[in-house]
Design a protein around this motif. Structure first.
Motif, PDB file in Angstrom:
ATOM      1  N   GLY A 178       0.809  -1.210   0.000  1.00  0.00           N
ATOM      2  CA  GLY A 178       0.000   0.000   0.000  1.00  0.00           C
ATOM      3  C   GLY A 178       0.842   1.260   0.000  1.00  0.00           C
ATOM      4  O   GLY A 178       0.548   2.217  -0.727  1.00  0.00           O
ATOM      5  N   LEU A 179       1.914   1.275   0.798  1.00  0.00           N
ATOM      6  CA  LEU A 179       2.790   2.447   0.863  1.00  0.00           C
ATOM      7  C   LEU A 179       3.463   2.700  -0.480  1.00  0.00           C
ATOM      8  O   LEU A 179       3.548   3.844  -0.947  1.00  0.00           O
ATOM      9  CB  LEU A 179       3.839   2.246   1.957  1.00  0.00           C
ATOM     10  N   VAL A 180       3.933   1.627  -1.115  1.00  0.00           N
ATOM     11  CA  VAL A 180       4.597   1.765  -2.414  1.00  0.00           C
ATOM     12  C   VAL A 180       3.623   2.280  -3.465  1.00  0.00           C
ATOM     13  O   VAL A 180       3.927   3.213  -4.229  1.00  0.00           O
ATOM     14  CB  VAL A 180       5.214   0.418  -2.844  1.00  0.00           C
ATOM     15  N   LEU A 181       2.433   1.693  -3.530  1.00  0.00           N
ATOM     16  CA  LEU A 181       1.447   2.124  -4.525  1.00  0.00           C
ATOM     17  C   LEU A 181       1.001   3.562  -4.280  1.00  0.00           C
ATOM     18  O   LEU A 181       0.799   4.326  -5.236  1.00  0.00           O
ATOM     19  CB  LEU A 181       0.238   1.188  -4.505  1.00  0.00           C
ATOM     20  N   LEU A 182       0.844   3.938  -3.014  1.00  0.00           N
ATOM     21  CA  LEU A 182       0.428   5.299  -2.706  1.00  0.00           C
ATOM     22  C   LEU A 182       1.495   6.299  -3.138  1.00  0.00           C
ATOM     23  O   LEU A 182       1.187   7.330  -3.759  1.00  0.00           O
ATOM     24  CB  LEU A 182       0.168   5.437  -1.202  1.00  0.00           C
ATOM     25  N   ALA A 183       2.769   6.019  -2.828  1.00  0.00           N
ATOM     26  CA  ALA A 183       3.847   6.937  -3.186  1.00  0.00           C
ATOM     27  C   ALA A 183       3.981   7.085  -4.695  1.00  0.00           C
ATOM     28  O   ALA A 183       4.128   8.196  -5.218  1.00  0.00           O
ATOM     29  CB  ALA A 183       5.166   6.442  -2.577  1.00  0.00           C
ATOM     30  N   ILE A 184       3.910   5.959  -5.406  1.00  0.00           N
ATOM     31  CA  ILE A 184       4.009   6.020  -6.871  1.00  0.00           C
ATOM     32  C   ILE A 184       2.791   6.729  -7.450  1.00  0.00           C
ATOM     33  O   ILE A 184       2.906   7.556  -8.373  1.00  0.00           O
ATOM     34  CB  ILE A 184       4.150   4.608  -7.456  1.00  0.00           C
ATOM     35  N   TRP A 194      -5.794  10.063 -13.722  1.00  0.00           N
ATOM     36  CA  TRP A 194      -6.664   8.892 -13.521  1.00  0.00           C
ATOM     37  C   TRP A 194      -5.853   7.668 -13.111  1.00  0.00           C
ATOM     38  O   TRP A 194      -6.259   6.913 -12.223  1.00  0.00           O
ATOM     39  CB  TRP A 194      -7.456   8.608 -14.793  1.00  0.00           C
ATOM     40  N   ALA A 195      -4.689   7.471 -13.728  1.00  0.00           N
ATOM     41  CA  ALA A 195      -3.861   6.311 -13.375  1.00  0.00           C
ATOM     42  C   ALA A 195      -3.227   6.491 -12.000  1.00  0.00           C
ATOM     43  O   ALA A 195      -3.223   5.571 -11.172  1.00  0.00           O
ATOM     44  CB  ALA A 195      -2.782   6.113 -14.438  1.00  0.00           C
ATOM     45  N   GLY A 196      -2.673   7.687 -11.750  1.00  0.00           N
ATOM     46  CA  GLY A 196      -2.069   7.943 -10.448  1.00  0.00           C
ATOM     47  C   GLY A 196      -3.081   7.879  -9.328  1.00  0.00           C
ATOM     48  O   GLY A 196      -2.805   7.346  -8.252  1.00  0.00           O
ATOM     49  N   GLY A 197      -4.283   8.425  -9.583  1.00  0.00           N
ATOM     50  CA  GLY A 197      -5.321   8.364  -8.566  1.00  0.00           C
ATOM     51  C   GLY A 197      -5.739   6.941  -8.248  1.00  0.00           C
ATOM     52  O   GLY A 197      -5.966   6.591  -7.085  1.00  0.00           O
ATOM     53  N   ALA A 198      -5.832   6.102  -9.282  1.00  0.00           N
ATOM     54  CA  ALA A 198      -6.200   4.698  -9.059  1.00  0.00           C
ATOM     55  C   ALA A 198      -5.143   3.979  -8.228  1.00  0.00           C
ATOM     56  O   ALA A 198      -5.475   3.200  -7.320  1.00  0.00           O
ATOM     57  CB  ALA A 198      -6.388   3.998 -10.406  1.00  0.00           C
ATOM     58  N   LEU A 199      -3.859   4.233  -8.531  1.00  0.00           N
ATOM     59  CA  LEU A 199      -2.789   3.620  -7.754  1.00  0.00           C
ATOM     60  C   LEU A 199      -2.814   4.091  -6.304  1.00  0.00           C
ATOM     61  O   LEU A 199      -2.636   3.301  -5.368  1.00  0.00           O
ATOM     62  CB  LEU A 199      -1.435   3.935  -8.383  1.00  0.00           C
ATOM     63  N   ALA A 200      -3.028   5.394  -6.119  1.00  0.00           N
ATOM     64  CA  ALA A 200      -3.060   5.936  -4.759  1.00  0.00           C
ATOM     65  C   ALA A 200      -4.227   5.358  -3.964  1.00  0.00           C
ATOM     66  O   ALA A 200      -4.071   4.991  -2.790  1.00  0.00           O
ATOM     67  CB  ALA A 200      -3.150   7.461  -4.810  1.00  0.00           C
TER      68      ALA A 200
END
Length: 222
Positions: A178-184, A194-200
């Protein structure tokens, strides 16, 4: 000389051991050269950040071209040297990741695009008006394994860990993912909201997902 235990290991397992020394080293050396050269050119050149106007994202747009130029110069110089030595590799790679995303946003990203096909035209080393993000995107992909895996065994980081005798078996749980996906996701959202928001969102969901716990049986009351 190989002992009997080493000889009985599969060949690829022994190659994996070599890879822990050499694979991160190759990434570190190449990225160190590229970022150090970029910083040296800024140090010896003129500040052209003023020509970008208001293209820097927050909070960098509040700092002004001179401060941003100085920050970028010394982050590239110091970061390149740190990568070469393998010192603070994860933190340095994360810093250079943010720097590269900001550079793509301000300089290399197409100003207007209405479809993925148009956006893809910017994946090139050219300046024909469609963007020019191929090389910095490659840098992002190369920085990612250093952010997640560190500098490898041929690094000062590894030597410090040995000195401290604090090597711990690595595990990947929901919080780590979760931390990795949120930071990326937060940084990628500058380029692709849209892609960054989905990852976050996926990262936040993983970090807040309820963990299953097992109850240890207690002796029954008399």
């Amino acid at each position: 000389m190989f002992n009997n235990k080493t000889r009985t290991q599969p060949l690829m397992s022994r190659v994996d051991g070599v890879g822990q020394w050499l694979a991160p080293l190759g990434l570190r050396v190449l990225l160190a050269w590229e970022f150090f050269e970029a910083g040296r050119e800024k140090l010896q050149g003129e500040n052209w950040f003023a020509d970008l106007g208001d293209k820097f994202p927050l909070p960098f747009s509040l700092l002004g071209p001179n401060v941003n130029w100085t920050l970028a110069t010394w982050m590239e110089l110091a970061g390149g040297l740190a990568l070469l030595l393998g010192l603070g590799t994860r933190y340095v790679a994360a810093t250079l990741w943010v720097l590269t995303v900001v550079a793509i946003y301000a300089v290399h990203w197409p100003s207007e695009w209405s479809s993925l096909a148009e956006l893809w035209q910017g994946y090139a080393i050219t300046n024909d008006g469609f963007g020019n993000y191929k090389l910095p995107l490659i840098y992002l992909v190369m920085l990612l394994p250093l952010m997640l895996g560190g500098g490898g065994r041929f690094s000062l980081d590894h030597l410090i860990r040995i000195r401290r005798n604090s090597t711990v078996a690595s595990t990947a749980d929901n919080t780590a993912w979760g931390l990795v996906l949120l930071a990326i996701g937060v940084t990628v959202s500058l380029l692709l909201p849209w892609a960054g928001g989905a990852l976050a969102i996926a990262g936040i969901a993983l970090m807040t997902w309820p963990r299953r716990t097992t109850q240890v049986g207690l002796p029954a009351a008399a």
